[in-house]
Structure formats: C-alpha cells, structure tokens
Design a protein around this motif. Structure first.
Motif, PDB file in Angstrom:
ATOM      1  N   LEU A 275      -0.181  14.418  -2.417  1.00  5.08           N
ATOM      2  CA  LEU A 275      -0.208  14.363  -0.979  1.00  5.08           C
ATOM      3  C   LEU A 275       0.576  15.203  -0.248  1.00  5.08           C
ATOM      4  O   LEU A 275       0.918  15.348   0.986  1.00  5.08           O
ATOM      5  CB  LEU A 275      -0.016  12.963  -0.504  1.00  5.08           C
ATOM      6  N   GLY A 276       1.509  16.060  -0.849  1.00  3.15           N
ATOM      7  CA  GLY A 276       2.390  17.010  -0.162  1.00  3.15           C
ATOM      8  C   GLY A 276       3.471  16.355   0.445  1.00  3.15           C
ATOM      9  O   GLY A 276       3.869  16.899   1.453  1.00  3.15           O
ATOM     10  N   ILE A 277       3.891  15.228   0.083  1.00  2.00           N
ATOM     11  CA  ILE A 277       4.917  14.695   0.836  1.00  2.00           C
ATOM     12  C   ILE A 277       6.556  14.751   0.374  1.00  2.00           C
ATOM     13  O   ILE A 277       6.513  14.964  -0.779  1.00  2.00           O
ATOM     14  CB  ILE A 277       4.882  12.841   0.797  1.00  2.00           C
ATOM     15  N   ASP A 278       7.458  15.018   1.406  1.00  2.00           N
ATOM     16  CA  ASP A 278       8.546  15.078   0.774  1.00  2.00           C
ATOM     17  C   ASP A 278       9.175  14.239  -0.272  1.00  2.00           C
ATOM     18  O   ASP A 278       8.974  12.905   0.056  1.00  2.00           O
ATOM     19  CB  ASP A 278       9.645  15.315   2.127  1.00  2.00           C
ATOM     20  N   SER A 279      10.068  14.756  -1.082  1.00  2.00           N
ATOM     21  CA  SER A 279      10.566  13.737  -2.134  1.00  2.00           C
ATOM     22  C   SER A 279      11.275  12.634  -1.741  1.00  2.00           C
ATOM     23  O   SER A 279      11.322  11.440  -2.189  1.00  2.00           O
ATOM     24  CB  SER A 279      11.192  14.653  -3.191  1.00  2.00           C
TER      25      SER A 279
ATOM     26  N   GLY B 154       0.892  -1.138  -0.025  1.00  2.00           N
ATOM     27  CA  GLY B 154      -0.029   0.004   0.015  1.00  2.00           C
ATOM     28  C   GLY B 154       0.910   1.428  -0.259  1.00  2.00           C
ATOM     29  O   GLY B 154       0.425   2.079  -0.712  1.00  2.00           O
ATOM     30  N   THR B 155       1.969   1.203   0.793  1.00  2.00           N
ATOM     31  CA  THR B 155       2.835   2.437   0.655  1.00  2.00           C
ATOM     32  C   THR B 155       3.484   2.651  -0.786  1.00  2.00           C
ATOM     33  O   THR B 155       3.640   3.808  -1.204  1.00  2.00           O
ATOM     34  CB  THR B 155       3.989   2.106   1.589  1.00  2.00           C
ATOM     35  N   ALA B 156       3.953   1.680  -1.487  1.00  2.00           N
ATOM     36  CA  ALA B 156       4.457   1.806  -2.628  1.00  2.00           C
ATOM     37  C   ALA B 156       3.336   2.332  -3.620  1.00  2.00           C
ATOM     38  O   ALA B 156       3.335   3.176  -4.642  1.00  2.00           O
ATOM     39  CB  ALA B 156       4.821   0.547  -3.314  1.00  2.00           C
ATOM     40  N   ILE B 157       2.170   1.643  -3.433  1.00  2.00           N
ATOM     41  CA  ILE B 157       0.899   2.427  -4.357  1.00  2.00           C
ATOM     42  C   ILE B 157       0.480   3.791  -4.152  1.00  2.00           C
ATOM     43  O   ILE B 157       0.261   4.515  -4.911  1.00  2.00           O
ATOM     44  CB  ILE B 157      -0.206   1.322  -4.041  1.00  2.00           C
ATOM     45  N   LEU B 158       0.402   4.201  -2.795  1.00  2.00           N
ATOM     46  CA  LEU B 158       0.152   5.601  -2.547  1.00  2.00           C
ATOM     47  C   LEU B 158       1.009   6.249  -3.003  1.00  2.00           C
ATOM     48  O   LEU B 158       0.717   7.395  -3.473  1.00  2.00           O
ATOM     49  CB  LEU B 158       0.362   5.662  -0.947  1.00  2.00           C
ATOM     50  N   ALA B 159       2.543   6.020  -2.974  1.00  2.00           N
ATOM     51  CA  ALA B 159       3.633   6.976  -3.681  1.00  2.00           C
ATOM     52  C   ALA B 159       3.374   7.063  -4.981  1.00  2.00           C
ATOM     53  O   ALA B 159       3.483   8.171  -5.762  1.00  2.00           O
ATOM     54  CB  ALA B 159       4.815   6.239  -3.099  1.00  2.00           C
ATOM     55  N   ALA B 160       3.292   5.673  -5.777  1.00  2.00           N
ATOM     56  CA  ALA B 160       3.193   5.682  -7.126  1.00  2.00           C
ATOM     57  C   ALA B 160       1.817   6.512  -7.749  1.00  2.00           C
ATOM     58  O   ALA B 160       1.886   7.084  -8.836  1.00  2.00           O
ATOM     59  CB  ALA B 160       3.136   4.452  -7.670  1.00  2.00           C
ATOM     60  N   ASP B 161       0.694   6.263  -7.200  1.00  2.00           N
ATOM     61  CA  ASP B 161      -0.551   6.567  -7.659  1.00  2.00           C
ATOM     62  C   ASP B 161      -1.075   8.020  -7.241  1.00  2.00           C
ATOM     63  O   ASP B 161      -1.898   8.894  -7.804  1.00  2.00           O
ATOM     64  CB  ASP B 161      -1.765   5.554  -7.483  1.00  2.00           C
ATOM     65  N   PHE B 162      -0.741   8.315  -5.817  1.00  2.00           N
ATOM     66  CA  PHE B 162      -1.103   9.570  -5.329  1.00  2.00           C
ATOM     67  C   PHE B 162      -0.032  10.518  -4.949  1.00  2.00           C
ATOM     68  O   PHE B 162      -0.345  11.345  -4.123  1.00  2.00           O
ATOM     69  CB  PHE B 162      -2.327   9.133  -4.182  1.00  2.00           C
ATOM     70  N   GLY B 163       1.147  10.158  -4.924  1.00  2.00           N
ATOM     71  CA  GLY B 163       2.283  11.126  -4.363  1.00  2.00           C
ATOM     72  C   GLY B 163       2.273  12.429  -4.572  1.00  2.00           C
ATOM     73  O   GLY B 163       2.550  13.333  -3.691  1.00  2.00           O
TER      74      GLY B 163
ATOM     75  N   GLU C  69       8.246   4.242  -2.723  1.00  2.00           N
ATOM     76  CA  GLU C  69       8.436   3.755  -4.100  1.00  2.00           C
ATOM     77  C   GLU C  69       9.534   2.505  -3.998  1.00  2.00           C
ATOM     78  O   GLU C  69       9.163   1.647  -4.830  1.00  2.00           O
ATOM     79  CB  GLU C  69       8.613   4.801  -5.019  1.00  2.00           C
ATOM     80  N   ALA C  70      10.388   2.694  -3.292  1.00  2.00           N
ATOM     81  CA  ALA C  70      11.469   1.848  -3.191  1.00  2.00           C
ATOM     82  C   ALA C  70      10.886   0.320  -2.641  1.00  2.00           C
ATOM     83  O   ALA C  70      11.369  -0.682  -2.787  1.00  2.00           O
ATOM     84  CB  ALA C  70      12.671   1.856  -2.649  1.00  2.00           C
ATOM     85  N   SER C  71       9.632   0.593  -1.806  1.00  2.00           N
ATOM     86  CA  SER C  71       9.166  -0.683  -1.278  1.00  2.00           C
ATOM     87  C   SER C  71       8.501  -1.804  -2.198  1.00  2.00           C
ATOM     88  O   SER C  71       8.274  -2.893  -1.916  1.00  2.00           O
ATOM     89  CB  SER C  71       7.878  -0.129  -0.248  1.00  2.00           C
ATOM     90  N   LEU C  72       8.400  -1.334  -3.399  1.00  4.62           N
ATOM     91  CA  LEU C  72       7.751  -1.938  -4.476  1.00  4.62           C
ATOM     92  C   LEU C  72       8.878  -3.274  -4.708  1.00  4.62           C
ATOM     93  O   LEU C  72       8.677  -4.188  -4.986  1.00  4.62           O
ATOM     94  CB  LEU C  72       7.842  -1.522  -5.999  1.00  4.62           C
ATOM     95  N   SER C  73      10.202  -2.930  -4.594  1.00  7.34           N
ATOM     96  CA  SER C  73      11.077  -4.173  -4.520  1.00  7.34           C
ATOM     97  C   SER C  73      11.198  -5.086  -3.075  1.00  7.34           C
ATOM     98  O   SER C  73      11.729  -6.131  -3.280  1.00  7.34           O
ATOM     99  CB  SER C  73      12.709  -3.417  -4.645  1.00  7.34           C
TER     100      SER C  73
END
Length: 324
Positions: free
Chosen positions: A173-177, A161-170, A184-188
């Motif tokens: 969401l105003g999150i630091d790069s 879910g963390t990887a999906i949130l970053a990829a699809d909604f990042g 996104e690295a969680s995908l690995s």
C-alpha cells in the motif's frame, strides 16, 4: 464471495432448526444477536461461537478476542473457551505460533481454554480457527434498543481492519513505516471486555461491530431491536492510521472489520454518566446517534443503509488469491 449468510436465508434455514425446545434458553439464535443466553443455577450462561479464517497474521489473538468480545457485549465476563483449529498441512512452526497466541490472549483476559479439536485438512489454503466462549453474567441483548436512547461507540471505527490491512497488505500500500507500526499495534486493542464492563451498567443494548464494521454493526442492532437509527457520520471516531490505510486500499473505514470498538444504546439521561465512567477507565468514546421509532432502518448522514453490509476487505483477499 465469502461473508455472512443473508438474514433471509438464516430465517428460512437456520433459526427455526434448533432441535428440542428448552425453556432454560433465554436467548437463542436471532439476527444480530452476539450470543445465546441460558438460565443456569449460578445465573445466566452466555455462549458465543465465532470462526476466523481469512486473516493470516496473529490469528490466535484475533480469534480469542473476537469470541470473548461477543460474550462481553452480551453482559458477561468471558471465562471458558473451546478451540477448533484446522491447519492446511503439518507445520510445527505454525501450530506453535497459533497455540502460543491463543494461550497468551486467553490468559490476558482471565479466560481458560478447556477443550476443542486440532487437525490437518489438506483442502484448506490457510488456517481455520473457530472458538466458543462462555461466561456467566446478566444478559444484555443486541435487540434491546429503545426509542429515545442515544448510540455510543467506544474507541474508534475499523480498529481490527486497520491491523489486518497493515499485517496482510501493508507492503503493497505504500504507507509510511511509522503509520504501519501504529496500525499493527491496533492488534493489542481488540478486546472490548473493559468497555463492556463499564457500559453494561447503563446499556439497553450492546453489539460488537465485527465483519462489515460499524455500518454492519449498526444495521444489525437496528434490525435486532426493531428501531430506526439516525447516525452522524462526521462524529464517528476514525484514527489517522485507519484513514491513511483505507484511502490507500480504496475502502470505507466504516465497512472494515470493527473488533475493538463497542456499540451501545444508552438512555439519554445516562449518557453523561456512561461517558464519564468510560473516560475514568481510560477508554475513549463518542455519542454518534439516536434511536427512533419506526420500521428497522439505518441512516448514516445522507446515506440510507437498506441491506446487510459486506466487509470491504473481502475483495482485497480475493484479488490477492487471484494473483497467486
């Protein structure tokens, strides 16, 4: 609203409609079970099918790991895959991207894609991917938890879910790069094949917390095993990037897609050895709860979970579609 079919509807319309009985089927369709088990001359063939349709980014990687994880959590090493890929329109770039990811993810796990089907369906809005994974091994069910066992969780909650949130909604969401990059690295880290190879030597039950996250996975394990689970929410590992993304999106990190973590129940006397073996394999894990006698139930801290859990990301996708 998208999501799994309810346990009542599965019981009424699915589980009893399986064609001719076959004594070689050791485990057929059942609520919470990750895979089927079939007796074959070489041992036990473990088979699992899973679709993926809502995640827009790196769907091929997600699809391979989701399917193979279910075989691994059922005690086998995933060896063969079939793939059904449906695309909304002819688009060579999308086809190239998805099939390249399928190939690379399968190769990384030592699995072979042996067949499937690919076509264009103009009624679709995004790619639809469904995979069947197979392997041979000693079957470990979801429904094997025994009172007195301890509940273990590998890695952390909400990795997928963390990887999906970053990829699809990042971007929204105003999150630091830097946080987004780690997310996104969680995908690995979505594969639990290494986790399962360690824990299958100890586990009475294993389960892959996918849709609905850790909460849904625990609920399904409790009901499949006919036991009561008491879980300490405060000791469930949650990574900082997961917390930040979930806080920004207003969702519970225990209720978002959880591939990448593995739930297992282990006899109390084996907990220390199991955790030590996981550490030696470079895998983080925590003891998060206990299995008790009683009617199937789940309590996490002060919260009693008494019905199936909907994944917290589904409303985000629905809102995004409504805005388009």
């Amino acid at each position: 609203m998208p999501g799994k079919v309810s346990p009542d509807d599965l019981l009424a319309h699915v589980f009893g409609r399986t064609g001719e009985a076959d004594e070689s089927v050791l485990q057929g369709p059942a609520y919470g079970e990750d895979a089927a088990a079939i007796a074959v001359p070489e041992g036990t063939l473990v088979v699992s099918s899973d679709p993926i349709s809502l995640a827009a980014s790196e769907v091929g990687i997600l699809g391979v790991h989701i399917a193979c994880n279910d075989v691994a959590t059922s005690g086998a090493d995933p060896r063969w895959l079939t793939v059904v890929l449906m695309l909304p329109e002819p688009d060579e770039a999308i086809l190239e991207s998805i099939t390249r990811d399928l190939d690379e993810a399968a190769a990384d796990l030592g699995a072979t894609i042996v067949g499937g089907h690919t076509e264009y369906v103009d009624a679709l809005e995004r790619p639809l991917l469904s995979l069947t994974a197979m392997g041979v091994g000693e079957f470990v069910p979801t429904g094997g938890a025994t009172p007195g066992d301890r509940v273990l969780l590998t890695k952390a909650a909400g990795i997928e879910g963390t990887a999906i949130l970053a990829a699809d909604f990042g971007d929204e969401l105003g999150i630091d790069s830097e946080v987004l990059e780690r997310a996104e690295a969680s995908l690995s880290e979505l594969s639990v094949v290494p986790d399962a190879r360690v824990l299958r030597e100890y586990a009475t039950a294993m389960h892959d917390p996918t849709e609905g996250g850790v909460v849904a996975g625990l609920y399904e394990l409790a009901h499949a095993s006919g036991v009561r689970l008491e879980v300490d929410r405060e000791v469930i590992p949650i990574r900082e990037e997961t917390r930040q993304l979930c806080d920004a999106a207003g969702v519970d990190p225990l209720r978002i897609f959880g591939s990448g973590a593995l739930l297992a129940t282990v006899p109390e006397d084996d907990v220390d050895a199991a955790l030590a073996d996981l550490e030696e394999a470079g895998l983080e894990a925590a003891e998060i709860g206990v299995v008790l006698e009683g009617e199937p139930a789940l309590r996490i801290g002060d919260e009693a979970i008494d019905e199936p859990v909907e994944d917290a990301l589904y409303p985000l996708w629905a809102d995004a579609d409504a805005e388009e």
